[in-house]
Design a protein around this motif. Structure first.
Motif, PDB file in Angstrom:
ATOM      1  N   LYS A 129      -9.868 -35.870  34.628  1.00  0.00           N
ATOM      2  CA  LYS A 129     -10.073 -34.851  33.597  1.00  0.00           C
ATOM      3  C   LYS A 129      -8.844 -34.733  32.705  1.00  0.00           C
ATOM      4  N   GLY A 130      -9.096 -34.488  31.420  1.00  0.00           N
ATOM      5  CA  GLY A 130      -8.002 -34.246  30.494  1.00  0.00           C
ATOM      6  C   GLY A 130      -7.458 -32.839  30.653  1.00  0.00           C
ATOM      7  N   PRO A 131      -6.497 -32.445  29.815  1.00  0.00           N
ATOM      8  CA  PRO A 131      -5.930 -31.091  29.910  1.00  0.00           C
ATOM      9  C   PRO A 131      -6.974 -30.028  29.584  1.00  0.00           C
ATOM     10  N   ARG A 132      -6.788 -28.847  30.133  1.00  0.00           N
ATOM     11  CA  ARG A 132      -7.592 -27.684  29.731  1.00  0.00           C
ATOM     12  C   ARG A 132      -6.730 -26.836  28.808  1.00  0.00           C
ATOM     13  N   LEU A 133      -7.353 -26.284  27.757  1.00  0.00           N
ATOM     14  CA  LEU A 133      -6.620 -25.592  26.709  1.00  0.00           C
ATOM     15  C   LEU A 133      -6.991 -24.130  26.605  1.00  0.00           C
ATOM     16  N   THR A 134      -6.113 -23.377  25.969  1.00  0.00           N
ATOM     17  CA  THR A 134      -6.406 -22.020  25.524  1.00  0.00           C
ATOM     18  C   THR A 134      -5.908 -21.901  24.094  1.00  0.00           C
ATOM     19  N   ALA A 135      -6.585 -21.102  23.300  1.00  0.00           N
ATOM     20  CA  ALA A 135      -6.125 -20.846  21.932  1.00  0.00           C
ATOM     21  C   ALA A 135      -5.414 -19.504  21.841  1.00  0.00           C
ATOM     22  N   GLU A 136      -5.285 -18.826  22.958  1.00  0.00           N
ATOM     23  CA  GLU A 136      -4.530 -17.565  23.003  1.00  0.00           C
ATOM     24  C   GLU A 136      -3.082 -17.922  23.347  1.00  0.00           C
ATOM     25  N   ILE A 137      -2.284 -18.168  22.342  1.00  0.00           N
ATOM     26  CA  ILE A 137      -0.927 -18.688  22.510  1.00  0.00           C
ATOM     27  C   ILE A 137      -0.026 -17.618  23.135  1.00  0.00           C
ATOM     28  N   SER A 138       0.800 -18.041  24.100  1.00  0.00           N
ATOM     29  CA  SER A 138       1.772 -17.126  24.706  1.00  0.00           C
ATOM     30  C   SER A 138       3.090 -17.868  24.898  1.00  0.00           C
ATOM     31  N   ILE A 139       4.193 -17.139  24.760  1.00  0.00           N
ATOM     32  CA  ILE A 139       5.542 -17.689  24.933  1.00  0.00           C
ATOM     33  C   ILE A 139       6.153 -16.990  26.142  1.00  0.00           C
ATOM     34  N   ALA A 140       6.328 -17.730  27.240  1.00  0.00           N
ATOM     35  CA  ALA A 140       6.755 -17.114  28.501  1.00  0.00           C
ATOM     36  C   ALA A 140       8.267 -17.083  28.616  1.00  0.00           C
ATOM     37  N   GLY A 141       8.792 -15.937  29.037  1.00  0.00           N
ATOM     38  CA  GLY A 141      10.195 -15.786  29.398  1.00  0.00           C
ATOM     39  C   GLY A 141      10.297 -15.401  30.858  1.00  0.00           C
ATOM     40  N   ARG A 142      11.493 -15.078  31.294  1.00  0.00           N
ATOM     41  CA  ARG A 142      11.677 -14.704  32.698  1.00  0.00           C
ATOM     42  C   ARG A 142      11.093 -13.333  33.000  1.00  0.00           C
ATOM     43  N   ASN A 143      11.334 -12.368  32.132  1.00  0.00           N
ATOM     44  CA  ASN A 143      10.911 -10.987  32.391  1.00  0.00           C
ATOM     45  C   ASN A 143       9.647 -10.595  31.639  1.00  0.00           C
ATOM     46  N   ILE A 144       9.419 -11.211  30.492  1.00  0.00           N
ATOM     47  CA  ILE A 144       8.270 -10.830  29.670  1.00  0.00           C
ATOM     48  C   ILE A 144       7.584 -12.073  29.106  1.00  0.00           C
ATOM     49  N   VAL A 145       6.340 -11.891  28.665  1.00  0.00           N
ATOM     50  CA  VAL A 145       5.574 -12.937  27.982  1.00  0.00           C
ATOM     51  C   VAL A 145       5.179 -12.382  26.614  1.00  0.00           C
ATOM     52  N   LEU A 146       5.466 -13.153  25.563  1.00  0.00           N
ATOM     53  CA  LEU A 146       5.174 -12.733  24.193  1.00  0.00           C
ATOM     54  C   LEU A 146       3.847 -13.330  23.747  1.00  0.00           C
ATOM     55  N   ILE A 147       2.970 -12.496  23.167  1.00  0.00           N
ATOM     56  CA  ILE A 147       1.653 -12.966  22.704  1.00  0.00           C
ATOM     57  C   ILE A 147       1.504 -12.617  21.224  1.00  0.00           C
ATOM     58  N   PRO A 148       1.672 -13.612  20.342  1.00  0.00           N
ATOM     59  CA  PRO A 148       1.483 -13.353  18.910  1.00  0.00           C
ATOM     60  C   PRO A 148       0.056 -12.898  18.608  1.00  0.00           C
ATOM     61  N   PHE A 149      -0.075 -12.026  17.589  1.00  0.00           N
ATOM     62  CA  PHE A 149      -1.356 -11.497  17.106  1.00  0.00           C
ATOM     63  C   PHE A 149      -2.039 -10.555  18.097  1.00  0.00           C
ATOM     64  N   SER A 150      -1.318 -10.104  19.088  1.00  0.00           N
ATOM     65  CA  SER A 150      -1.828  -9.056  19.970  1.00  0.00           C
ATOM     66  C   SER A 150      -0.989  -7.813  19.701  1.00  0.00           C
ATOM     67  N   ASP A 151      -1.403  -6.680  20.214  1.00  0.00           N
ATOM     68  CA  ASP A 151      -0.650  -5.453  19.923  1.00  0.00           C
ATOM     69  C   ASP A 151      -0.278  -4.660  21.169  1.00  0.00           C
ATOM     70  N   GLY A 152      -0.967  -4.892  22.283  1.00  0.00           N
ATOM     71  CA  GLY A 152      -0.766  -4.042  23.450  1.00  0.00           C
ATOM     72  C   GLY A 152       0.431  -4.454  24.298  1.00  0.00           C
ATOM     73  N   VAL A 153       0.738  -3.607  25.271  1.00  0.00           N
ATOM     74  CA  VAL A 153       1.750  -3.893  26.289  1.00  0.00           C
ATOM     75  C   VAL A 153       1.084  -3.738  27.648  1.00  0.00           C
ATOM     76  N   MET A 154       1.112  -4.820  28.442  1.00  0.00           N
ATOM     77  CA  MET A 154       0.549  -4.768  29.787  1.00  0.00           C
ATOM     78  C   MET A 154       1.671  -4.975  30.799  1.00  0.00           C
ATOM     79  N   VAL A 155       1.602  -4.255  31.904  1.00  0.00           N
ATOM     80  CA  VAL A 155       2.638  -4.320  32.940  1.00  0.00           C
ATOM     81  C   VAL A 155       2.029  -4.907  34.203  1.00  0.00           C
ATOM     82  N   SER A 156       2.752  -5.807  34.850  1.00  0.00           N
ATOM     83  CA  SER A 156       2.275  -6.468  36.067  1.00  0.00           C
ATOM     84  C   SER A 156       1.799  -5.463  37.115  1.00  0.00           C
ATOM     85  N   GLN A 157       0.621  -5.762  37.700  1.00  0.00           N
ATOM     86  CA  GLN A 157       0.059  -4.886  38.736  1.00  0.00           C
ATOM     87  C   GLN A 157       0.922  -4.878  39.989  1.00  0.00           C
TER      88      GLN A 157
END
Length: 502
Positions: A129-157
């Motif tokens: 199988k080839g790669p699986r994709l998402t169009a919901e782009i996210s930029i992961a850091g150590r403490n937070i993940v940035l999601i362009p074109f979104s507005d909310g803030v979600m905190v780990s459960q």
């Protein structure tokens, strides 16, 4: 970290026991999770409600309708604007919001063959199988993940304290730029505002750099490469419990120290440059643990063993007690062996990074109480696993079903070796001639490269050529040719390897 010209191997140990193994190819695009591509739609599959996208892999990548993300149309509008005017970068807040993509709908209404789009790898190529994709782009850091074109803030459960959850949410809402959403990761618990603000700025810069790169690219190309597996593992697993990070390469050592200066300055002191003569995995007993722990049959205490088989659809794991008995009572004996097997089972899932469907055939037990205790124990052990998973109770046939998130191929290590001398034919040259052959190889390498070479040998051969100290062959070779003999557990019995000394 064992850094070699073609590959970096990363081993994570706890109390000297090997827990995880990862490998990263160097100098090639391996379609790692997190990579961002500028792709082109090749096929629309209404029956699957998905499209196949060309991102440069030999197999077309898969994008399902539900992986478009609610802001897909806005992202498409932004990408179109970015590539149509390559002189200036569009501003997220000035991009008009388009109609959201709902949960119900058909992908043919959103995409057609030939459309270009920005996508991110969510699952690496596995088997055929080839790669699986998402169009919901996210930029992961150590403490937070940035999601362009979104507005909310979600905190780990996994952050359980409600007051801390509210603090982090209000904090991120107050400092995040407009047009971006934030996911707060578990490790952000109790972090100071300055640390989170610095990381947020770095992630926004990474996104803006991604857009600038996009403006210079044509369709079907890599736009942003996720930090290598090396830094990704450090980012995801680094904790105050870490006591040592050992690396055998100066360049990667400097890269890791620089990264830690950004995310955890207090941890830079634990990064060490390994300069020993032995291969780094031999020195830390990792080679032996890989050979004994990654075969088809894996033993555990009191003579029990697991047999691990892989099929196209699932992994099957069979639990066996061997010929020994811990207790005379059959029920108690089965229970005790199953509990021991559970420890090794969970260790193997993490060590091999086994994902998908896993079927475990435990030894049959009649007691419902024992069955429940085994189920509870496996669930407790799995709590430490970072991968998403689900464990079902034992069926009436004694089978336990486990599902575990699979985003990368399972780790496979070849533990059986073909004889390097006979090539599997079963016949070799007389052993008395072997040292003569090594001497000829040394002379050849010496004539080609001069002094300053290391000769790596299997431990048995190493023991033979170093016996007698001043009378040993190793001493004679060192004096005559400047060759240093090194013991290397990863080699076959009669295999030799020459390496230039650093």
């Amino acid at each position: 970290m064992d850094v070699q010209p073609q590959e970096i191997s990363i081993a994570l140990t706890e109390d000297d026991r090997l827990q995880e193994v990862a490998r990263e190819k160097r100098n090639q695009d391996n379609f790692a999770v997190g990579n961002i591509y500028y792709g082109r739609v090749k096929k629309v599959m209404p029956a699957l409600n998905a499209v196949f996208v060309d991102v440069g892999h030999e197999k077309e990548a898969f994008l399902h309708y539900l992986d478009l993300g609610s802001q897909f149309r806005t992202l498409q509008s932004y990408v179109t604007k970015a590539v149509s005017d390559r002189r200036k970068m569009p501003v997220i807040t000035k991009t008009p919001r388009q109609a959201e993509v709902g949960k119900e709908g058909q992908i043919a209404e959103v995409l057609k063959v030939g459309d270009t789009l920005l996508v991110q790898v969510s699952k690496e190529p596995i088997n055929t199988k080839g790669p699986r994709l998402t169009a919901e782009i996210s930029i992961a850091g150590r403490n937070i993940v940035l999601i362009p074109f979104s507005d909310g803030v979600m905190v780990s459960q996994k952050i359980k304290r409600e007051a801390e959850r509210q603090r982090l949410k209000q904090l991120m809402l107050s400092i995040k730029p407009a047009g971006y959403g934030i996911i707060v990761r578990t490790v952000a618990e109790d972090k100071r505002v300055a640390e989170l603000d610095n990381e947020l700025r770095l992630l926004v810069e990474r996104w803006e750099q991604t857009v600038k790169t996009l403006q210079q690219k044509e369709p079907v190309s890599l736009v942003s490469e996720e930090m290598g597996r090396t830094l990704g593992i450090i980012r995801d697993v680094l904790s105050p419990d870490f006591t040592s990070i050992q690396i055998n390469d100066q360049g990667i050592y400097d890269e890791v120290r620089h990264y830690l200066q950004l995310i955890a300055p207090e941890s830079t002191k634990i990064v060490k440059l390994y300069k020993g003569d032995q291969p780094i995995f031999d020195h830390f007993d990792i080679t032996r643990q890989m050979k004994t722990g990654l075969g088809r049959t894996v033993g555990f205490k009191h003579g029990g063993y697991l047999i691990i088989d892989r099929t196209e659809a699932l992994f099957s794991i069979d639990v066996n007690s061997g010929s020994k008995k811990i207790y005379e009572d059959q029920e108690e004996n089965a229970y005790q062996f199953n509990m021991l097997a559970a420890d090794e089972l969970v260790h193997q899932l993490r060590l091999r990074d086994i994902g998908g469907i896993i079927i475990v055939d435990f030894i049959d037990m009649d007691s419902k109480e024992h069955q429940q205790q085994l189920y509870d124990y496996v669930r407790k052990l799995m709590e430490r696993d970072r991968a998403k998973h689900n464990v079902l109770p034992l069926s009436k046939f004694g089978l336990m079903q486990i599902t575990r998130q699979r985003v990368r191929p399972a780790v496979e290590v070849q533990v059986e070796e073909t004889c390097p001398t006979c090539g599997g034919k079963g016949k070799i040259q007389p052993s008395i001639l072997f040292t003569d052959q090594i001497q000829e190889q040394i002379e050849h390498e010496y004539n080609q490269h001069g002094r300053g070479l290391q000769l790596h040998l299997h431990p048995y051969i190493y023991a033979y050529v170093t016996r007698g100290w001043f009378k040993s062959l190793a001493f004679q070779w060192r004096r005559q040719y400047g060759v240093k003999v090194i013991e290397n557990q990863s080699l076959g019995m009669l295999e030799t390897r020459f390496i230039a000394e650093k």
